[in-house]
Design an enzyme around this catalytic site. Sequence first.
Site, mmCIF file in Angstrom:
data_model
loop_
_atom_site.group_PDB
_atom_site.id
_atom_site.type_symbol
_atom_site.label_atom_id
_atom_site.label_comp_id
_atom_site.label_asym_id
_atom_site.label_seq_id
_atom_site.Cartn_x
_atom_site.Cartn_y
_atom_site.Cartn_z
ATOM 1 N N HIS A 117 -9.369 14.810 18.818
ATOM 2 C CA HIS A 117 -9.364 13.768 19.579
ATOM 3 C C HIS A 117 -10.971 13.278 20.129
ATOM 4 O O HIS A 117 -10.807 12.626 21.096
ATOM 5 C CB HIS A 117 -8.637 14.403 20.859
ATOM 6 C CG HIS A 117 -7.197 14.648 20.243
ATOM 7 N ND1 HIS A 117 -6.219 13.803 19.990
ATOM 8 C CD2 HIS A 117 -6.366 15.594 20.815
ATOM 9 C CE1 HIS A 117 -5.219 14.110 19.872
ATOM 10 N NE2 HIS A 117 -5.168 15.239 20.455
ATOM 11 N N ASP A 158 -1.181 17.823 12.710
ATOM 12 C CA ASP A 158 -1.273 18.037 13.986
ATOM 13 C C ASP A 158 -0.138 17.147 14.716
ATOM 14 O O ASP A 158 0.102 16.090 14.170
ATOM 15 C CB ASP A 158 -2.320 17.869 14.786
ATOM 16 C CG ASP A 158 -2.084 18.565 16.191
ATOM 17 O OD1 ASP A 158 -2.704 19.549 16.427
ATOM 18 O OD2 ASP A 158 -1.784 17.858 17.126
ATOM 19 N N HIS A 160 -0.119 15.561 17.298
ATOM 20 C CA HIS A 160 -0.813 14.462 18.068
ATOM 21 C C HIS A 160 -1.606 13.753 16.980
ATOM 22 O O HIS A 160 -2.193 14.316 16.327
ATOM 23 C CB HIS A 160 -1.765 15.155 19.268
ATOM 24 C CG HIS A 160 -0.882 15.949 20.022
ATOM 25 N ND1 HIS A 160 -0.942 17.401 20.281
ATOM 26 C CD2 HIS A 160 0.464 15.837 21.058
ATOM 27 C CE1 HIS A 160 -0.126 17.908 20.995
ATOM 28 N NE2 HIS A 160 0.770 16.947 21.496
#
Length: 308
Positions: A117, A158, A160
């Site tokens: 991220h 993942d 996300h």
Amino acid sequence: MQVFYATQFVLPLPPGHRFPMGKYKLLRDRLTAELPEIALRQAESATDGQLALVHTPAYVQAISDGTVDKAILREIGFPWSEAMAVRARRSVGATIAACRAAFDDGVAANVAGGTHHAYADRGGGFCVFNDAAVATRLMQAEHGRRGRTLHVAVIDLDVHQGNGTARIFRDDPTVFTLSMHGQKNFPFRKEASDLDVDLPDGTGDAAYIEALELALGELERRFAPGLVIYLAGADPHEGDRLGRLKLTWDGLEARDRRVFDWAWQRGVPLAFAMAGGYGTRMEDTVQVQVNTFAAGVQAWRRWQNRRR
């Protein structure tokens, strides 16, 4: 199989913080006890120059000296501390080391990492620096010094989306970003990866593996990597607090084996990192990760047999 760690650096988080910091030591302890073919090695810190291959110098400096903007810290989700800055560098260093080891041994790993991220100028979602992105750029630079062009595939499983990684490598033909993630999960404003696979809430083993097969087939049609960086998130597990998918331990183990098989069959070195995992029971998250390492050891063993 060489595995790199920075578990000795523990963030001083406030009581009740939802990030499961304790999972890294639990994982390392279980790897030591159960998988004797793993050689655990302490990670070195990523240098300013290595981080600057991806991150802006101002952001690197702000993380280092604690002057990072409070709004960015809120996005990251960690309070600043010297331990946070050191651990973030070590986590990147562990993925760099795993990539180098993978070129020698076929498969290697980082006990943590997968901080997908993080953007060039800011972190987010418990991610300070983007380890996969920095390792990719450094491996490309090291190959470039020998007159070679290295193509890297980041296979991000993942739950996300790897938004930071997607943005960093946007429009870069030498890096292929594949992200298979929950459609309605964080981040809610997603970036465009080279290949995004959005999964509905409640996706189970069979549908997930079918989607993965299609995604790997599309990756192969469009790209020929010389290195795979695999983010083996534990958070698609049915017991994850944040995942919203319904994969069992067996389903996640099948996922891992499929990725390792895909790389091995094509003779592509693979470095993997743990990415996310937020199980209602921390032991369940660690079990998913132990299974990933067990599958990784089997893949590593095949590489060694191939070279004899």
